[in-house]
Design a protein around this motif. Structure first.
Motif, short mmCIF file in Angstrom:
data_model
loop_
_atom_site.label_atom_id
_atom_site.label_comp_id
_atom_site.label_asym_id
_atom_site.label_seq_id
_atom_site.Cartn_x
_atom_site.Cartn_y
_atom_site.Cartn_z
N ARG A 82 0.93 -1.22 0.07
CA ARG A 82 0.08 -0.06 -0.08
C ARG A 82 0.76 1.33 0.02
N ARG A 174 -14.08 14.15 2.84
CA ARG A 174 -12.83 13.60 2.82
C ARG A 174 -11.87 13.46 1.72
N GLU A 220 -16.24 6.34 4.97
CA GLU A 220 -15.40 6.06 6.11
C GLU A 220 -15.09 6.78 7.06
N ALA A 224 -10.40 5.08 9.97
CA ALA A 224 -10.76 3.68 10.09
C ALA A 224 -11.91 3.48 8.90
N ASN A 225 -11.88 2.23 8.52
CA ASN A 225 -13.23 1.82 7.66
C ASN A 225 -14.19 1.47 8.48
N ILE A 247 -6.27 -2.79 5.61
CA ILE A 247 -5.76 -4.25 5.71
C ILE A 247 -6.63 -4.88 6.78
N THR A 248 -6.88 -4.07 7.72
CA THR A 248 -7.66 -4.79 8.79
C THR A 248 -9.09 -5.40 8.37
N ARG A 249 -9.74 -4.52 7.45
CA ARG A 249 -10.96 -4.57 6.69
C ARG A 249 -10.94 -5.97 5.86
N CYS A 285 -13.01 0.03 11.88
CA CYS A 285 -11.89 -1.04 11.93
C CYS A 285 -10.71 -0.46 11.30
N GLY A 286 -9.39 -0.88 11.89
CA GLY A 286 -8.17 -0.37 11.25
C GLY A 286 -7.04 -0.78 12.36
N1 PLP Z 1 -8.93 4.38 6.79
C1 PLP Z 1 -8.20 5.32 7.04
C2 PLP Z 1 -8.55 6.83 6.68
C3 PLP Z 1 -7.13 5.25 8.04
O1 PLP Z 1 -6.10 6.14 8.19
C4 PLP Z 1 -6.81 3.75 8.26
C5 PLP Z 1 -5.54 3.52 9.14
O2 PLP Z 1 -4.78 2.88 8.56
C6 PLP Z 1 -7.53 2.63 7.91
C7 PLP Z 1 -8.73 3.12 7.19
C8 PLP Z 1 -7.37 1.43 8.29
O3 PLP Z 1 -6.54 0.72 7.72
P1 PLP Z 1 -5.46 -0.54 8.14
O4 PLP Z 1 -6.66 -1.47 8.53
O5 PLP Z 1 -4.68 -0.85 6.85
O6 PLP Z 1 -4.97 -0.02 9.29
#
Ligand code: PLP
Ligand code: COI
Length: 342
Positions: A82, A174, A220, A224-225, A247-249, A285-286
């Motif tokens: 990413r 956003r 979002e 986080a998502n 990545i968490t989602r 989630c994140g």
């Molecule tokens: N969306 C946003 C805007 C974020 O800043 C994050 C944090 O990394 C996420 C989603 C979640 O992503 P990840 O699960 O990869 O940490």
């Protein structure tokens, strides 16, 4: 060497300086060998591209202590990929994937004593970032860059830990439909600062952003998502090309289907269907948020309350949370390639 004497169970999501960080410089078209340093400061020209035109991208991942005492990270290859996508979108030289994974290994190893113990509720947050360093005054990309990676022990992202939060529908957008919402660029967070301070002042934990084109679809939050559980117990997650691919989602979608037999739907989600009560659970989630339960969404004074309530996480999200964190902490066998031991 011994673990640091920190009250791990009571740290929040803040910066604590650790011993070593990784640095690599890009000059004359190539990355240098990279090194660990104790120096937590950076000094560049006042005209560095990062200062003038915000040419910076970042990542976030965590190191965990497993039940049997190993230190592991979760899918760092996905963060590496990413970050390469983010870099390309801002005309920056991508930091190679194998070097990124090696830097994670070196940085975490050098800060082993800062990795919170198993069961403490804290983890070691890893923050890789990349920025343009040479002077640029006409609008163009830099020629020289720095890649850095530091670590900091963290607790829960939202105050109150596992207690459901109330988030509001934001009046600010956003990301534009063909903008930079799908990459992890500092500029996406700079624009959210006004909105987050405003949300906090009004008593809300975060903002939910709608799609900028029609302002009818859920995108979002600032960091986080979003996850929804519908009336049939299915996992529904908003789809849009201006959402950061969490990545968490993406991991939870696999966990839901493969570990829990939960049907997953990744599709456009309208604010209208949320307001009409189509979902009984909601969460953010994140990496930082893990899964943070949402008990209520405030849409300009109108409260959309989820059946799971304001006391605890809903049962389906709880199962997802337990399985994901079980995989991360070594209690549950992980899918091939998800866990990298330090
Ligand atoms: N969306 C946003 C805007 C974020 O800043 C994050 C944090 O990394 C996420 C989603 C979640 O992503 P990840 O699960 O990869 O940490
Ligand atoms: C993360 O979850 O790693 C993030 O980058 C969120 C951040 C805004 C703290």
């Amino acid at each position: 060497m011994a673990k640091k004497d920190i009250d791990w169970g009571n740290i929040g999501f803040g910066y604590i300086k650790t011993d070593k960080r990784y640095v690599s410089q890009y000059k004359d078209g190539e990355w240098d060998a990279g090194t660990l340093t104790e120096d937590d400061t950076v000094t560049f020209s006042e005209c560095a591209c990062v200062f003038q035109y915000a040419q910076t991208v970042f990542e976030g991942l965590k190191a965990y202590t497993t039940q049997d005492g190993r230190i592991v990270t979760f899918r760092p290859d996905m963060n590496a990929e990413r970050m390469m996508d983010s870099a390309k979108r801002l005309e920056m030289p991508p930091f190679p994937k194998d070097r990124f994974i090696d830097a994670v290994r070196q940085t975490v190893k050098a800060n082993e004593d800062w990795v919170p113990p198993y069961g403490s509720g804290a983890t070691l947050y890893i923050r890789p970032f990349l920025f343009g360093t040479n002077p640029v005054i006409g609008v163009k990309p830099a020629d020289e860059y720095q890649f850095r990676m530091f670590t900091t022990p963290v607790g829960p992202y939202f105050k109150g830990g596992a207690k459901p939060i109330t988030v509001r529908i934001s009046d600010y957008d956003r990301a534009a439909p063909n903008g930079t919402g799908d990459i992890k660029a500092g500029l996406n967070y700079a624009m959210s600062l006004y909105a987050i301070v405003d949300a906090h002042n009004a008593g809300f934990a975060e903002n939910i952003y709608l799609d900028a084109a029609t302002r009818t679809k859920i995108e979002e939050t600032g960091g986080a998502n979003i996850l929804f559980i519908d009336g049939d117990g299915n996992l529904v997650t908003p789809k849009s090309n201006s959402i950061l691919p969490s990545i968490t989602r993406r991991s939870l979608m696999i966990v839901a289907e493969k570990y829990l037999g939960i049907k997953v739907s990744h599709r456009e989600v309208t604010l209208k269907e949320v307001a009409e009560g189509s979902f009984k659970e909601c969460g953010l989630c994140g990496t930082a948020a893990v899964i943070s339960p949402v008990g209520c969404i405030n849409d300009h004074g109108k409260e959309i309350r989820f059946a799971s309530g304001m006391e605890k996480m809903g049962p389906t999200l709880q199962k997802l949370y337990d399985t994901l964190t079980g995989i991360q902490m070594g209690r549950i066998e992980a899918p091939e390639g998800w866990i990298y031991e330090i």
